[in-house]
Design a protein around this motif. Structure first.
Motif, PDB file in Angstrom:
ATOM      1  N   ARG A  76     -10.362  12.245 -35.706  1.00  0.00           N
ATOM      2  CA  ARG A  76     -10.825  11.145 -36.563  1.00  0.00           C
ATOM      3  C   ARG A  76     -10.223   9.826 -36.113  1.00  0.00           C
ATOM      4  O   ARG A  76      -9.056   9.760 -35.729  1.00  0.00           O
ATOM      5  N   ALA A  77     -11.035   8.790 -36.188  1.00  0.00           N
ATOM      6  CA  ALA A  77     -10.568   7.438 -35.855  1.00  0.00           C
ATOM      7  C   ALA A  77      -9.629   6.937 -36.951  1.00  0.00           C
ATOM      8  O   ALA A  77      -9.519   7.546 -38.022  1.00  0.00           O
ATOM      9  N   ALA A  78      -8.984   5.825 -36.679  1.00  0.00           N
ATOM     10  CA  ALA A  78      -8.023   5.276 -37.636  1.00  0.00           C
ATOM     11  C   ALA A  78      -8.660   4.963 -38.984  1.00  0.00           C
ATOM     12  O   ALA A  78      -7.998   5.025 -40.032  1.00  0.00           O
ATOM     13  N   ASP A  79      -9.962   4.630 -38.982  1.00  0.00           N
ATOM     14  CA  ASP A  79     -10.634   4.317 -40.249  1.00  0.00           C
ATOM     15  C   ASP A  79     -11.170   5.552 -40.967  1.00  0.00           C
ATOM     16  O   ASP A  79     -11.848   5.443 -41.991  1.00  0.00           O
ATOM     17  N   GLY A  80     -10.879   6.736 -40.441  1.00  0.00           N
ATOM     18  CA  GLY A  80     -11.275   7.972 -41.107  1.00  0.00           C
ATOM     19  C   GLY A  80     -12.589   8.555 -40.640  1.00  0.00           C
ATOM     20  O   GLY A  80     -12.913   9.704 -40.971  1.00  0.00           O
ATOM     21  N   ARG A  81     -13.357   7.818 -39.869  1.00  0.00           N
ATOM     22  CA  ARG A  81     -14.627   8.350 -39.387  1.00  0.00           C
ATOM     23  C   ARG A  81     -14.400   9.338 -38.250  1.00  0.00           C
ATOM     24  O   ARG A  81     -13.391   9.290 -37.568  1.00  0.00           O
ATOM     25  N   VAL A  82     -15.372  10.238 -38.065  1.00  0.00           N
ATOM     26  CA  VAL A  82     -15.275  11.196 -36.963  1.00  0.00           C
ATOM     27  C   VAL A  82     -15.248  10.431 -35.645  1.00  0.00           C
ATOM     28  O   VAL A  82     -16.089   9.559 -35.402  1.00  0.00           O
ATOM     29  N   HIS A  83     -14.273  10.737 -34.807  1.00  0.00           N
ATOM     30  CA  HIS A  83     -14.127  10.048 -33.522  1.00  0.00           C
ATOM     31  C   HIS A  83     -15.270  10.451 -32.591  1.00  0.00           C
ATOM     32  O   HIS A  83     -15.733  11.607 -32.614  1.00  0.00           O
ATOM     33  N   PRO A  84     -15.757   9.536 -31.746  1.00  0.00           N
ATOM     34  CA  PRO A  84     -16.845   9.879 -30.817  1.00  0.00           C
ATOM     35  C   PRO A  84     -16.549  11.100 -29.948  1.00  0.00           C
ATOM     36  O   PRO A  84     -17.463  11.875 -29.624  1.00  0.00           O
ATOM     37  N   GLU A  85     -15.289  11.294 -29.569  1.00  0.00           N
ATOM     38  CA  GLU A  85     -14.947  12.472 -28.754  1.00  0.00           C
ATOM     39  C   GLU A  85     -15.222  13.767 -29.506  1.00  0.00           C
ATOM     40  O   GLU A  85     -15.781  14.720 -28.952  1.00  0.00           O
ATOM     41  N   TYR A  86     -14.830  13.800 -30.772  1.00  0.00           N
ATOM     42  CA  TYR A  86     -15.054  15.021 -31.544  1.00  0.00           C
ATOM     43  C   TYR A  86     -16.527  15.171 -31.909  1.00  0.00           C
ATOM     44  O   TYR A  86     -17.027  16.299 -32.030  1.00  0.00           O
ATOM     45  N   SER A  87     -17.233  14.069 -32.054  1.00  0.00           N
ATOM     46  CA  SER A  87     -18.685  14.141 -32.265  1.00  0.00           C
ATOM     47  C   SER A  87     -19.354  14.839 -31.089  1.00  0.00           C
ATOM     48  O   SER A  87     -20.277  15.651 -31.265  1.00  0.00           O
ATOM     49  N   ALA A  88     -18.877  14.532 -29.881  1.00  0.00           N
ATOM     50  CA  ALA A  88     -19.435  15.175 -28.684  1.00  0.00           C
ATOM     51  C   ALA A  88     -19.137  16.672 -28.681  1.00  0.00           C
ATOM     52  O   ALA A  88     -19.975  17.483 -28.286  1.00  0.00           O
ATOM     53  N   VAL A  89     -17.932  17.045 -29.125  1.00  0.00           N
ATOM     54  CA  VAL A  89     -17.589  18.462 -29.225  1.00  0.00           C
ATOM     55  C   VAL A  89     -18.526  19.150 -30.210  1.00  0.00           C
ATOM     56  O   VAL A  89     -19.075  20.228 -29.937  1.00  0.00           O
ATOM     57  N   LYS A  90     -18.733  18.531 -31.367  1.00  0.00           N
ATOM     58  CA  LYS A  90     -19.594  19.130 -32.387  1.00  0.00           C
ATOM     59  C   LYS A  90     -21.031  19.267 -31.893  1.00  0.00           C
ATOM     60  O   LYS A  90     -21.693  20.282 -32.146  1.00  0.00           O
ATOM     61  N   LEU A  91     -21.504  18.283 -31.171  1.00  0.00           N
ATOM     62  CA  LEU A  91     -22.850  18.376 -30.589  1.00  0.00           C
ATOM     63  C   LEU A  91     -22.960  19.571 -29.653  1.00  0.00           C
ATOM     64  O   LEU A  91     -23.961  20.274 -29.634  1.00  0.00           O
ATOM     65  N   SER A  92     -21.894  19.823 -28.895  1.00  0.00           N
ATOM     66  CA  SER A  92     -21.934  20.888 -27.898  1.00  0.00           C
ATOM     67  C   SER A  92     -21.922  22.278 -28.523  1.00  0.00           C
ATOM     68  O   SER A  92     -22.212  23.268 -27.845  1.00  0.00           O
ATOM     69  N   ILE A  93     -21.567  22.379 -29.803  1.00  0.00           N
ATOM     70  CA  ILE A  93     -21.598  23.680 -30.474  1.00  0.00           C
ATOM     71  C   ILE A  93     -22.703  23.714 -31.536  1.00  0.00           C
ATOM     72  O   ILE A  93     -22.710  24.595 -32.399  1.00  0.00           O
ATOM     73  N   GLY A  94     -23.630  22.752 -31.461  1.00  0.00           N
ATOM     74  CA  GLY A  94     -24.806  22.831 -32.311  1.00  0.00           C
ATOM     75  C   GLY A  94     -24.689  22.215 -33.676  1.00  0.00           C
ATOM     76  O   GLY A  94     -25.452  22.537 -34.587  1.00  0.00           O
ATOM     77  N   PHE A  95     -23.745  21.259 -33.857  1.00  0.00           N
ATOM     78  CA  PHE A  95     -23.626  20.538 -35.114  1.00  0.00           C
ATOM     79  C   PHE A  95     -24.267  19.166 -34.972  1.00  0.00           C
ATOM     80  O   PHE A  95     -24.291  18.602 -33.862  1.00  0.00           O
ATOM     81  N   PRO A  96     -24.761  18.583 -36.071  1.00  0.00           N
ATOM     82  CA  PRO A  96     -25.359  17.250 -35.959  1.00  0.00           C
ATOM     83  C   PRO A  96     -24.327  16.212 -35.586  1.00  0.00           C
ATOM     84  O   PRO A  96     -23.135  16.363 -35.859  1.00  0.00           O
ATOM     85  N   PRO A  97     -24.725  15.140 -34.942  1.00  0.00           N
ATOM     86  CA  PRO A  97     -23.797  14.075 -34.522  1.00  0.00           C
ATOM     87  C   PRO A  97     -23.234  13.331 -35.719  1.00  0.00           C
ATOM     88  O   PRO A  97     -23.808  13.378 -36.793  1.00  0.00           O
TER      89      PRO A  97
END
Length: 290
Positions: free
Chosen positions: A269-290
C-alpha cells in the motif's frame, strides 16, 4: 438465490476476469452458515471458515513469487497447505501442472477438498491429510510423501513463531497457522530439499527479522537462498516479511552459491493507503481486478 459467479461480476470497469469458469459456478453452491466462499484467482473460489484461518496477503505473494520463478513447473508441492490458498493460486497460474498439497488439520483438508471440487481441479490436485514431517508412518496409506517423489516447485507459507511466544488466537485453525505446533522453517527447508527435482525451486515467505534463522535452516538442508524480496505493507515502513527462492546449491553456478540476489522491496500500500501499483500488478497476475 444467485450463484457465486453472478454475485461477483465477470467484468469490472471494463476489465474481464481471466481464466476458466469452474464447474462450481454453474449452480448455487452449498455454503454453510459458518463458512464463506471467496474469490481467490480469476473465477476460482475458496471455502473458508467465517471465524477460522483465512487466506492472507502472505499466501497470495508466496504463490505468485514461486510461480513467477518457476513458470514452467509441471509438478508442485505445497507444504502445510492449510485451506489450500497457496496451492489454488498456483493451480490457476500453472494450468498444466500437477499439484500435491499436505496439511495436518482435518478441518482445513475438508475445506480444501470442497474448493478443489468447486474449481474442477480433482484430476490434477492431490490433497493429502498428514504431517509432512512423517517419514515412517505404517499402514496402507503410508507417509504423506514417498521418498522418491520429486517436484519442480515446492511452496511453503510456514508459521512464523515458536509456540508460547505470543497471543495464540481464539481458533485452533488460526493457532496452527501462526505458531510452530508441527515443525518450523527447518522442517520446511529439509522437506523441500528432499523432494526438489533437478533445478527445482523452493519458494516461501518468512519474517524479515528472522532472516538468520531461515539462512541457518537453508544451510543445514544444503539449500542456497538464491533470491530475496522484502515486503513493505505500507510505504515508508520497514519490511515485516520477505519472499525467498531457495535452490539446491549444486544446481546453481558457483558464484550464486554464496550470494543472495536481494530485489527491491515490494510495496503493498502507498503512503495514502491506496493499493500500490506494484501490488496491483501482482493481483492482476493472479486474476484479481486492478
Amino acid at each position: 438465490m444467485q450463484n457465486a459467479e453472478s454475485k461477483l461480476e465477470s467484468h469490472f470497469k471494463g476489465w474481464a476476469k481471466p481464466g476458466p469458469i469452474p464447474p462450481g459456478a454453474s449452480s448455487t453452491p452449498d455454503v454453510p452458515a459458518g463458512e464463506t466462499l471467496d474469490a481467490i484467482s480469476g473465477h476460482f473460489r475458496i471455502f473458508q471458515l467465517r471465524d477460522g484461518h483465512r487466506f492472507s496477503t502472505d499466501d497470495v505473494l508466496t504463490a505468485w513469487y514461486g510461480t513467477s520463478w518457476a513458470p514452467s513447473a509441471s509438478s508442485v508441492l505445497d507444504l502445510g497447505s492449510g485451506i489450500g490458498s497457496v496451492g489454488m493460486i498456483a493451480a490457476w497460474r500453472l494450468p498444466g501442472a500437477r499439484i500435491v498439497t499436505i496439511e495436518a488439520q482435518e478441518e482445513s483438508v475438508r475445506l480444501a477438498r470442497k474448493s478443489a471440487a468447486y474449481n474442477g481441479l480433482e484430476s490434477r490436485y492431490d490433497i493429502r491429510h498428514g504431517d509432512f514431517r512423517e517419514r515412517s508412518k505404517r499402514g496402507p496409506e503410508g507417509p504423506p510423501l514417498r521418498a522418491d517423489e520429486r517436484f519442480d516447485l515446492v511452496l511453503g507459507s510456514p508459521p512464523y513463531f515458536p509456540a508460547g511466544t505470543g497471543i495464540e488466537g481464539d481458533h485452533p485453525q488460526k493457532v496452527a497457522c501462526r505458531f510452530e505446533l508441527r515443525g518450523d522453517i527447518a522442517d520446511y527447508t529439509r522437506t523441500a530439499a528432499e523432494h526438489l527435482g533437478a533445478g527445482g525451486v523452493f519458494a516461501c515467505v518468512f519474517p524479515e527479522e528472522q532472516l538468520a534463522r531461515l539462512e541457518t535452516a537453508a544451510r543445514h538442508a544444503s539449500l542456497t537462498v538464491a533470491r530475496r524480496r522484502p515486503v513493505v505493507f505500507k510505504e515508508g515502513e520497514a519490511p515485516l516479511v520477505a519472499l525467498f527462492v531457495l535452490m539446491r546449491a549444486t544446481d546453481l553456478p558457483a558464484p550464486m552459491r554464496v550470494r543472495t540476489w536481494v530485489e527491491p522491496p515490494l510495496v503493498i500500500r502507498a503512503a495514502d493507503g491506496r493499493v500500490h501499483p506494484e501490488y496491483s500488478a501482482v493481483k492482476l497476475s493472479i486474476g484479481f481486478p486492478p
